[in-house]
Scaffold this motif. Structure first.
Motif, short mmCIF file in Angstrom:
data_model
loop_
_atom_site.label_atom_id
_atom_site.label_comp_id
_atom_site.label_asym_id
_atom_site.label_seq_id
_atom_site.Cartn_x
_atom_site.Cartn_y
_atom_site.Cartn_z
N GLU A 272 0.81 -1.33 -0.18
CA GLU A 272 -0.05 0.13 0.08
C GLU A 272 0.71 1.29 -0.01
O GLU A 272 0.55 2.20 -0.62
N ASN A 273 1.90 0.97 0.52
CA ASN A 273 2.94 2.34 0.62
C ASN A 273 3.41 2.71 -1.03
O ASN A 273 3.35 4.06 -1.02
N TYR A 274 3.69 1.70 -1.46
CA TYR A 274 4.09 1.95 -2.82
C TYR A 274 2.77 2.64 -3.74
O TYR A 274 3.11 3.35 -4.58
N THR B 192 2.16 6.53 -5.76
CA THR B 192 1.64 6.85 -7.08
C THR B 192 0.26 7.76 -7.20
O THR B 192 0.26 8.30 -8.17
N ASP B 193 -0.34 8.02 -6.12
CA ASP B 193 -1.45 8.69 -5.99
C ASP B 193 -1.15 10.13 -5.62
O ASP B 193 -1.96 10.91 -5.91
N TYR C 182 5.49 13.11 -4.56
CA TYR C 182 6.47 12.29 -4.86
C TYR C 182 7.13 12.42 -6.01
O TYR C 182 8.31 12.39 -6.29
N PHE C 183 6.12 12.39 -7.17
CA PHE C 183 6.51 12.14 -8.62
C PHE C 183 7.36 13.61 -8.85
O PHE C 183 8.24 13.38 -9.44
N ASN C 184 6.79 14.53 -8.18
CA ASN C 184 7.28 15.93 -8.57
C ASN C 184 8.80 16.11 -7.83
O ASN C 184 9.71 16.69 -8.39
N ALA C 185 8.81 15.44 -6.76
CA ALA C 185 10.04 15.54 -5.94
C ALA C 185 11.21 14.55 -6.68
O ALA C 185 12.33 15.17 -6.87
#
Length: 321
Positions: free
Chosen positions: A88-90, A94-95, A99-102
């Motif tokens: 669930e943490n992974y 994605t949600d 994190y993607f921007n980081a």
């Protein structure tokens, strides 16, 4: 002396050489085992621990997560815990676009910094390689000299240089080049300056090693054949120095992606990099499972492309042979 006598006299020598060969075989195995043991203790085991934490859930406890994959309940308990593992943490990463921007911002800042470090470090390494032999140790010592000072102190020194009332603005104002202070601190420009300054020796040293071993008679031959200096550089010097370029870029890019101190001190609170995100998750939010998942993905993003690149290089070398 007869053949029988020779065989009898040679037999003790053969028996005495057996322990020597055995010791040499053991020593050769130990030489191979040492780096693998180092990787096991300081890379693989910590990675497994972090990966295990990333599969757990946050809890109000110390440490702040529910333990998983423990052997305290025996083999049966271990298999029952194995069935309860959660990714669930992974999925959470994605949600949340944070994190993607980081990740994206970290790769972009590290890539620009690596290009700048290469642009600054290549002329320095080339000048060191072409310098007189007696002068090269001194130049090499000057490159390594900043490592004698604490990394944190060197980054703090750039705050005094780049701030609006700092040394750089005072110099530019006194010479009349500018009429109002430049805003450099707490910007991406300050981060680029800090990363390039801090990791420049890691770029210079591999480049210097490659350029020093190069046969400069090839340049002289190209010039004798009418090749301009610029064309000779791009056709001979730069291709021969590519191993140093690749090694230097990796040594700068990989730590720059996860850098925390430089963005925190020179970039300000608005800088979004994965190192700051990890720190916030670990210490501010105390969400160790999510931060462990962030660390695992970051490690895979860095290690997997390097392994693919190295395997491609090995195949290319085998095909060239």
């Amino acid at each position: 002396m007869t053949d029988a006598a020779l065989s009898v006299s040679a037999a003790p020598d053969a028996r005495s050489s057996l322990p020597v060969r055995a010791l040499r075989a053991v020593a050769s195995r130990l030489v191979i085992i040492v780096p693998y043991a180092w990787l096991l203790v300081f890379f693989l085991i910590p990675f497994v621990i972090v990966f295990k934490i990333s599969l757990s859930q946050t809890a109000i406890a110390m440490p702040p997560y529910t333990p998983v994959l423990g052997f305290g309940e025996g083999i049966g308990g271990f298999w029952s815990q194995l069935k309860e593992l959660s990714f669930e943490n992974y999925l959470w990463l994605t949600d949340d676009p944070l994190y993607f921007n980081a990740y994206l911002s970290s790769v972009w800042i590290a890539g620009i910094s690596t290009i700048l470090a290469l642009a600054v470090g290549y002329p320095i390494a080339y000048g060191m390689a072409r310098a007189p032999t007696a002068l090269r140790p001194t130049l090499l010592m000057l490159v390594i000299l900043p490592f004698w000072t604490s990394f944190l102190i060197r980054v703090y020194a750039w705050i005094g240089i780049l701030k609006p009332e700092g040394l750089l603005n005072q110099l530019l104002l006194s010479t009349g080049i500018i009429h109002q202070p430049l805003v450099i601190l707490n910007t991406h420009t300050a981060i680029f300056i800090g990363i390039v300054y801090s990791y420049l020796p890691f770029m210079i040293l591999p480049l210097y090693s490659s350029l020093e071993k190069m046969d400069y008679s090839l340049i002289e031959a190209a010039q004798d054949l009418g090749c301009p200096p610029t064309s000779a550089f791009w056709k001979i010097t730069f291709p021969l120095s590519l191993p140093g370029v690749i090694a230097g870029c990796m040594l700068v890019f990989i730590p720059a992606v996860g850098e925390f101190v430089i963005p925190d001190l020179l970039g300000g609170s608005q800088t979004l990099m994965i190192g700051r995100t990890l720190w916030n998750e670990f210490f501010a939010n105390r969400d160790w499972p999510v931060s462990s998942a962030v660390a695992v993905i970051l490690l895979l993003l860095l290690i997997v492309p390097i392994m693919i690149f190295q395997s491609a290089q090995a195949r290319a070398q085998e095909q060239s042979k």
